[in-house]
Design a protein around this motif. Structure first.
Motif, PDB file in Angstrom:
ATOM      1  N   LEU A  61      -5.019 -14.965   8.830  1.00 25.31           N
ATOM      2  CA  LEU A  61      -5.534 -15.393   7.530  1.00 25.31           C
ATOM      3  C   LEU A  61      -6.940 -14.843   7.296  1.00 25.31           C
ATOM      4  N   PHE A  62      -7.796 -14.964   8.298  1.00 23.50           N
ATOM      5  CA  PHE A  62      -9.150 -14.426   8.167  1.00 23.50           C
ATOM      6  C   PHE A  62      -9.126 -12.910   7.979  1.00 23.50           C
ATOM      7  N   LEU A  63      -8.223 -12.245   8.690  1.00 26.82           N
ATOM      8  CA  LEU A  63      -8.126 -10.795   8.555  1.00 26.82           C
ATOM      9  C   LEU A  63      -7.684 -10.402   7.151  1.00 26.82           C
ATOM     10  N   LEU A  64      -6.733 -11.122   6.586  1.00 26.36           N
ATOM     11  CA  LEU A  64      -6.276 -10.777   5.247  1.00 26.36           C
ATOM     12  C   LEU A  64      -7.301 -11.145   4.174  1.00 26.36           C
ATOM     13  N   VAL A  65      -8.102 -12.159   4.401  1.00 28.52           N
ATOM     14  CA  VAL A  65      -9.224 -12.423   3.496  1.00 28.52           C
ATOM     15  C   VAL A  65     -10.202 -11.256   3.548  1.00 28.52           C
ATOM     16  N   TYR A  66     -10.428 -10.729   4.752  1.00 28.86           N
ATOM     17  CA  TYR A  66     -11.276  -9.549   4.904  1.00 28.86           C
ATOM     18  C   TYR A  66     -10.686  -8.355   4.148  1.00 28.86           C
ATOM     19  N   TYR A  67      -9.373  -8.181   4.213  1.00 27.53           N
ATOM     20  CA  TYR A  67      -8.706  -7.111   3.467  1.00 27.53           C
ATOM     21  C   TYR A  67      -8.955  -7.266   1.967  1.00 27.53           C
ATOM     22  N   VAL A  68      -8.767  -8.475   1.456  1.00 32.37           N
ATOM     23  CA  VAL A  68      -8.943  -8.713   0.019  1.00 32.37           C
ATOM     24  C   VAL A  68     -10.389  -8.456  -0.394  1.00 32.37           C
ATOM     25  N   ILE A  69     -11.335  -8.917   0.410  1.00 33.29           N
ATOM     26  CA  ILE A  69     -12.749  -8.706   0.088  1.00 33.29           C
ATOM     27  C   ILE A  69     -13.089  -7.220   0.115  1.00 33.29           C
ATOM     28  N   THR A  70     -12.614  -6.507   1.123  1.00 33.62           N
ATOM     29  CA  THR A  70     -12.916  -5.077   1.235  1.00 33.62           C
ATOM     30  C   THR A  70     -12.282  -4.293   0.095  1.00 33.62           C
ATOM     31  N   LEU A  71     -11.046  -4.600  -0.245  1.00 33.66           N
ATOM     32  CA  LEU A  71     -10.396  -3.904  -1.355  1.00 33.66           C
ATOM     33  C   LEU A  71     -11.063  -4.232  -2.692  1.00 33.66           C
ATOM     34  N   SER A  72     -11.515  -5.467  -2.856  1.00 35.75           N
ATOM     35  CA  SER A  72     -12.212  -5.788  -4.102  1.00 35.75           C
ATOM     36  C   SER A  72     -13.580  -5.121  -4.151  1.00 35.75           C
ATOM     37  N   ASP A  73     -14.224  -4.938  -3.000  1.00 44.83           N
ATOM     38  CA  ASP A  73     -15.474  -4.176  -2.966  1.00 44.83           C
ATOM     39  C   ASP A  73     -15.249  -2.729  -3.366  1.00 44.83           C
ATOM     40  N   LEU A  74     -14.141  -2.162  -2.953  1.00 47.50           N
ATOM     41  CA  LEU A  74     -13.807  -0.796  -3.370  1.00 47.50           C
ATOM     42  C   LEU A  74     -13.532  -0.752  -4.869  1.00 47.50           C
ATOM     43  N   GLU A  75     -12.830  -1.741  -5.358  1.00 45.65           N
ATOM     44  CA  GLU A  75     -12.494  -1.790  -6.782  1.00 45.65           C
ATOM     45  C   GLU A  75     -13.748  -1.910  -7.651  1.00 45.65           C
ATOM     46  N   CYS A  76     -14.757  -2.620  -7.148  1.00 42.95           N
ATOM     47  CA  CYS A  76     -16.006  -2.792  -7.900  1.00 42.95           C
ATOM     48  C   CYS A  76     -17.046  -1.719  -7.562  1.00 42.95           C
ATOM     49  N   TYR A 123     -18.596  -1.130  -4.749  1.00 38.28           N
ATOM     50  CA  TYR A 123     -19.622  -1.486  -3.771  1.00 38.28           C
ATOM     51  C   TYR A 123     -19.450  -0.663  -2.501  1.00 38.28           C
ATOM     52  N   LEU A 124     -18.243  -0.200  -2.262  1.00 40.21           N
ATOM     53  CA  LEU A 124     -17.927   0.668  -1.125  1.00 40.21           C
ATOM     54  C   LEU A 124     -17.301   1.947  -1.655  1.00 40.21           C
ATOM     55  N   ASN A 125     -17.496   3.034  -0.916  1.00 36.38           N
ATOM     56  CA  ASN A 125     -16.741   4.224  -1.297  1.00 36.38           C
ATOM     57  C   ASN A 125     -15.391   4.193  -0.580  1.00 36.38           C
ATOM     58  N   ALA A 126     -14.495   5.045  -1.002  1.00 41.09           N
ATOM     59  CA  ALA A 126     -13.112   5.019  -0.502  1.00 41.09           C
ATOM     60  C   ALA A 126     -13.042   5.280   0.994  1.00 41.09           C
ATOM     61  N   GLN A 127     -13.883   6.171   1.496  1.00 40.23           N
ATOM     62  CA  GLN A 127     -13.822   6.504   2.924  1.00 40.23           C
ATOM     63  C   GLN A 127     -14.254   5.315   3.781  1.00 40.23           C
ATOM     64  N   GLN A 128     -15.318   4.630   3.385  1.00 42.74           N
ATOM     65  CA  GLN A 128     -15.760   3.451   4.138  1.00 42.74           C
ATOM     66  C   GLN A 128     -14.705   2.353   4.115  1.00 42.74           C
ATOM     67  N   CYS A 129     -14.157   2.126   2.937  1.00 38.56           N
ATOM     68  CA  CYS A 129     -13.155   1.063   2.788  1.00 38.56           C
ATOM     69  C   CYS A 129     -11.933   1.344   3.650  1.00 38.56           C
ATOM     70  N   TYR A 139      -4.223   3.243   4.844  1.00 42.13           N
ATOM     71  CA  TYR A 139      -5.164   3.324   3.726  1.00 42.13           C
ATOM     72  C   TYR A 139      -5.838   4.688   3.800  1.00 42.13           C
ATOM     73  N   ASP A 140      -5.459   5.574   2.888  1.00 45.59           N
ATOM     74  CA  ASP A 140      -5.994   6.937   2.883  1.00 45.59           C
ATOM     75  C   ASP A 140      -7.040   7.078   1.778  1.00 45.59           C
ATOM     76  N   PRO A 141      -8.249   7.558   2.107  1.00 44.74           N
ATOM     77  CA  PRO A 141      -9.295   7.636   1.085  1.00 44.74           C
ATOM     78  C   PRO A 141      -9.003   8.626  -0.035  1.00 44.74           C
TER      79      PRO A 141
END
Length: 169
Positions: A33-48, A50-56, A112-114
């Motif tokens: 559950l914690f890992l998938l919350v991390y996935y959602v947060i990281t993907l939403s950071d990419l969507e906004c 805040y992260l570039n595709a390679q980092q995400c 997940y490919d950048p």
């Protein structure tokens, strides 16, 4: 002189295998559950942005195999301990995670490919999959908690007091 017998402590019963299975399933599901919350947060950071595709993608691809291993280990534990209904309930997600890992095209960076995450709605699809996985593990966390509590109540680890010699005073 005879020595008075020393009272011995009642033998502690070791936790049963079912108790260990349910505790493990709760910890494993909680970690997922914690890992998938991390996935959602990281993907939403990419969507906004805040992260570039390679980092995400680098951050998410690190956790693909541990997520797969944790789910397969949980499924194997259910199979080996005779919890067949829980095993059968875990099979569809296991098949999906394995298919997602095996379906990675040759030459891609990982699941997940950048270079492709912004194409054809893949970001939305990955976000949808993460939220569905989050819902799955959240529901099963409470199912495992229910199974654990009912098992503990059935096994009755605390002896009931004996009121047979109670005189009412």
């Amino acid at each position: 002189m005879e020595e008075a017998p020393t009272p011995t402590a009642p033998a502690q019963e070791s936790p049963s295998l079912d108790t260990a299975v349910y505790v493990f399933s709760l910890f494993d599901t909680g970690a997922l559950l914690f890992l998938l919350v991390y996935y959602v947060i990281t993907l939403s950071d990419l969507e906004c942005d805040y992260l570039n595709a390679q980092q995400c993608c680098y951050r998410l691809n690190i956790w693909v195999i541990p997520k797969l291993a944790a789910h397969l280990l949980l499924s194997a534990v259910f199979l080996l301990t005779g919890h067949y209904y829980l095993f059968l309930a875990s099979i569809p997600l296991a098949v999906y995670i394995i298919r997602e890992y095996v379906k990675v095209p040759k030459g891609n960076f990982g699941v997940y490919d950048p270079t492709e995450i912004h194409r054809m709605g893949q970001l939305k699809a990955h976000m949808r999959d993460a939220v569905i996985g989050l819902a799955y593990y959240l529901v099963f966390f409470f199912i495992y908690l229910y199974c654990f509590l009912t098992h503990l109540l059935r096994s009755n680890p605390i002896p009931k007091p004996d009121f047979a010699d109670d005189t009412g005073f």
